[in-house]
Design a protein around this motif. Structure first.
Motif, PDB file in Angstrom:
ATOM      1  N   TYR A  76       0.748  -1.437   0.026  1.00  0.00           N
ATOM      2  CA  TYR A  76       0.033   0.110   0.360  1.00  0.00           C
ATOM      3  C   TYR A  76       1.475   1.111  -0.181  1.00  0.00           C
ATOM      4  CZ  TYR A  76      -4.290  -3.198   0.840  1.00  0.00           C
ATOM      5  OH  TYR A  76      -5.096  -4.018   0.769  1.00  0.00           O
ATOM      6  N   GLU A  77       2.051   1.083   0.981  1.00  0.00           N
ATOM      7  CA  GLU A  77       3.158   2.461   1.046  1.00  0.00           C
ATOM      8  C   GLU A  77       2.999   2.590  -0.667  1.00  0.00           C
ATOM      9  OE1 GLU A  77       5.076   1.267   4.253  1.00  0.00           O
ATOM     10  OE2 GLU A  77       3.478   2.203   5.331  1.00  0.00           O
ATOM     11  N   ALA A  78       4.374   1.886  -1.273  1.00  0.00           N
ATOM     12  CA  ALA A  78       4.556   1.308  -2.156  1.00  0.00           C
ATOM     13  C   ALA A  78       3.806   2.134  -3.367  1.00  0.00           C
ATOM     14  CB  ALA A  78       5.190   0.546  -3.202  1.00  0.00           C
ATOM     15  N   ILE A  79       2.495   2.003  -3.283  1.00  0.00           N
ATOM     16  CA  ILE A  79       1.078   2.357  -4.365  1.00  0.00           C
ATOM     17  C   ILE A  79       0.917   3.194  -4.203  1.00  0.00           C
ATOM     18  CG2 ILE A  79      -1.023   1.773  -4.850  1.00  0.00           C
ATOM     19  CD1 ILE A  79      -0.702  -0.419  -3.926  1.00  0.00           C
ATOM     20  N   GLU A  80       1.358   4.212  -3.183  1.00  0.00           N
ATOM     21  CA  GLU A  80       0.743   5.637  -2.378  1.00  0.00           C
ATOM     22  C   GLU A  80       2.106   6.753  -2.708  1.00  0.00           C
ATOM     23  OE1 GLU A  80       1.029   8.600   1.146  1.00  0.00           O
ATOM     24  OE2 GLU A  80       1.020   6.648   1.730  1.00  0.00           O
ATOM     25  N   LYS A  81       3.068   5.681  -2.853  1.00  0.00           N
ATOM     26  CA  LYS A  81       4.291   6.299  -3.313  1.00  0.00           C
ATOM     27  C   LYS A  81       4.618   7.019  -4.584  1.00  0.00           C
ATOM     28  CE  LYS A  81       8.865   8.031  -3.478  1.00  0.00           C
ATOM     29  NZ  LYS A  81       9.242   8.717  -4.148  1.00  0.00           N
ATOM     30  N   ALA A  82       3.925   5.457  -5.933  1.00  0.00           N
ATOM     31  CA  ALA A  82       3.385   5.973  -7.066  1.00  0.00           C
ATOM     32  C   ALA A  82       2.711   6.385  -6.849  1.00  0.00           C
ATOM     33  CB  ALA A  82       3.051   4.151  -7.200  1.00  0.00           C
ATOM     34  N   SER A  83       1.378   6.884  -6.484  1.00  0.00           N
ATOM     35  CA  SER A  83       0.684   8.050  -7.271  1.00  0.00           C
ATOM     36  C   SER A  83       1.181   9.639  -6.599  1.00  0.00           C
ATOM     37  CB  SER A  83      -0.628   7.519  -6.124  1.00  0.00           C
ATOM     38  OG  SER A  83      -0.511   7.989  -4.880  1.00  0.00           O
ATOM     39  N   ALA A  84       1.950   9.772  -5.503  1.00  0.00           N
ATOM     40  CA  ALA A  84       2.536  10.311  -5.137  1.00  0.00           C
ATOM     41  C   ALA A  84       3.562  11.424  -6.865  1.00  0.00           C
ATOM     42  CB  ALA A  84       3.267  10.925  -4.213  1.00  0.00           C
ATOM     43  N   ASP A  85       4.211  10.296  -7.296  1.00  0.00           N
ATOM     44  CA  ASP A  85       5.064  10.919  -8.483  1.00  0.00           C
ATOM     45  C   ASP A  85       4.616  10.772  -9.635  1.00  0.00           C
ATOM     46  OD1 ASP A  85       7.439   9.684  -6.452  1.00  0.00           O
ATOM     47  OD2 ASP A  85       7.746   7.839  -7.187  1.00  0.00           O
ATOM     48  N   MET A  86       2.864   9.880  -9.338  1.00  0.00           N
ATOM     49  CA  MET A  86       2.569  10.595 -10.962  1.00  0.00           C
ATOM     50  C   MET A  86       1.706  11.771 -10.624  1.00  0.00           C
ATOM     51  SD  MET A  86       0.891   6.013 -11.019  1.00  0.00           S
ATOM     52  CE  MET A  86      -0.752   7.696 -12.338  1.00  0.00           C
ATOM     53  N   LEU A  87       1.460  12.007  -9.723  1.00  0.00           N
ATOM     54  CA  LEU A  87       0.683  13.514  -9.426  1.00  0.00           C
ATOM     55  C   LEU A  87       1.654  14.048  -9.917  1.00  0.00           C
ATOM     56  CD1 LEU A  87      -1.519  15.923  -8.793  1.00  0.00           C
ATOM     57  CD2 LEU A  87      -0.567  15.192  -6.518  1.00  0.00           C
ATOM     58  N   GLU A  99      -7.151  14.282  -8.132  1.00  0.00           N
ATOM     59  CA  GLU A  99      -5.878  15.315  -8.600  1.00  0.00           C
ATOM     60  C   GLU A  99      -4.990  14.990  -9.902  1.00  0.00           C
ATOM     61  OE1 GLU A  99      -2.858  18.915  -7.224  1.00  0.00           O
ATOM     62  OE2 GLU A  99      -3.331  17.510  -6.175  1.00  0.00           O
ATOM     63  N   ILE A 100      -4.457  14.274  -9.844  1.00  0.00           N
ATOM     64  CA  ILE A 100      -4.671  13.105 -11.808  1.00  0.00           C
ATOM     65  C   ILE A 100      -5.222  14.087 -12.852  1.00  0.00           C
ATOM     66  CG2 ILE A 100      -3.135  11.641 -13.190  1.00  0.00           C
ATOM     67  CD1 ILE A 100      -1.999  10.416 -10.326  1.00  0.00           C
ATOM     68  N   ARG A 101      -6.210  12.740 -12.438  1.00  0.00           N
ATOM     69  CA  ARG A 101      -7.484  12.956 -13.187  1.00  0.00           C
ATOM     70  C   ARG A 101      -8.072  14.596 -13.539  1.00  0.00           C
ATOM     71  NH1 ARG A 101      -9.616   8.602 -13.877  1.00  0.00           N
ATOM     72  NH2 ARG A 101      -9.176   7.341 -11.902  1.00  0.00           N
TER      73      ARG A 101
END
Length: 99
Positions: free
Chosen positions: A9-20, A75-77
Motif C-alpha cells: 500500500y505504501e509503495a502504491i501511495e508513493k507511486a501515486s504521489a510520483d504520478m501526481l 488531482e491527476i484526473r
C-alpha cells in the motif's frame, strides 16, 4: 503486524504521489509509465493479500493510505482533463477553440 501487505500500500501511495508530481509537471509519458508500475504493484498486493488479514490498527493505516491515493488520483484526473479534451478534439479532427 502484517507489514508486507502495508508495504505494498505504501509503495502504491508513493507511486501515486510520483504520478501526481509528473502530472503537475506535464510529463504525461512518465505518468503512464508510473501507472504501469502501480498496476503491477496492485496485482502483487492482490496475490499477497490472499488469506492474510490486517489487524484493526493496520486496517486503519491502510484506510488512511487509500484516502491519500484517492486524493492523488482525483488531482491527476483533474490535471489530465484538458489534455484528454485536446486529445478528443485531435482524434475527431476538430481544431482547438479558445473560449
Amino acid at each position: 503486524m502484517n507489514s508486507s501487505l502495508l508495504s505494498y500500500y505504501e509503495a502504491i501511495e508513493k507511486a501515486s504521489a510520483d504520478m501526481l508530481d509528473a502530472a503537475r509537471a506535464g510529463n504525461w509519458d512518465h505518468v503512464i509509465k508510473l501507472e504501469g508500475a502501480c498496476v503491477l504493484l496492485i496485482s502483487q498486493l492482490k496475490n499477497a493479500a490472499r488469506g492474510n488479514n490486517l489487524s484493526s490498527e493496520e486496517s486503519q493505516l491502510k484506510s488512511r493510505i487509500m484516502k491519500r491515493i484517492l486524493v492523488n488520483d482525483a488531482e491527476i484526473r483533474h490535471l489530465a482533463e484538458p489534455w484528454l479534451e485536446d486529445l478528443d478534439h485531435m482524434m475527431a479532427g476538430k481544431p482547438k477553440t479558445l473560449h
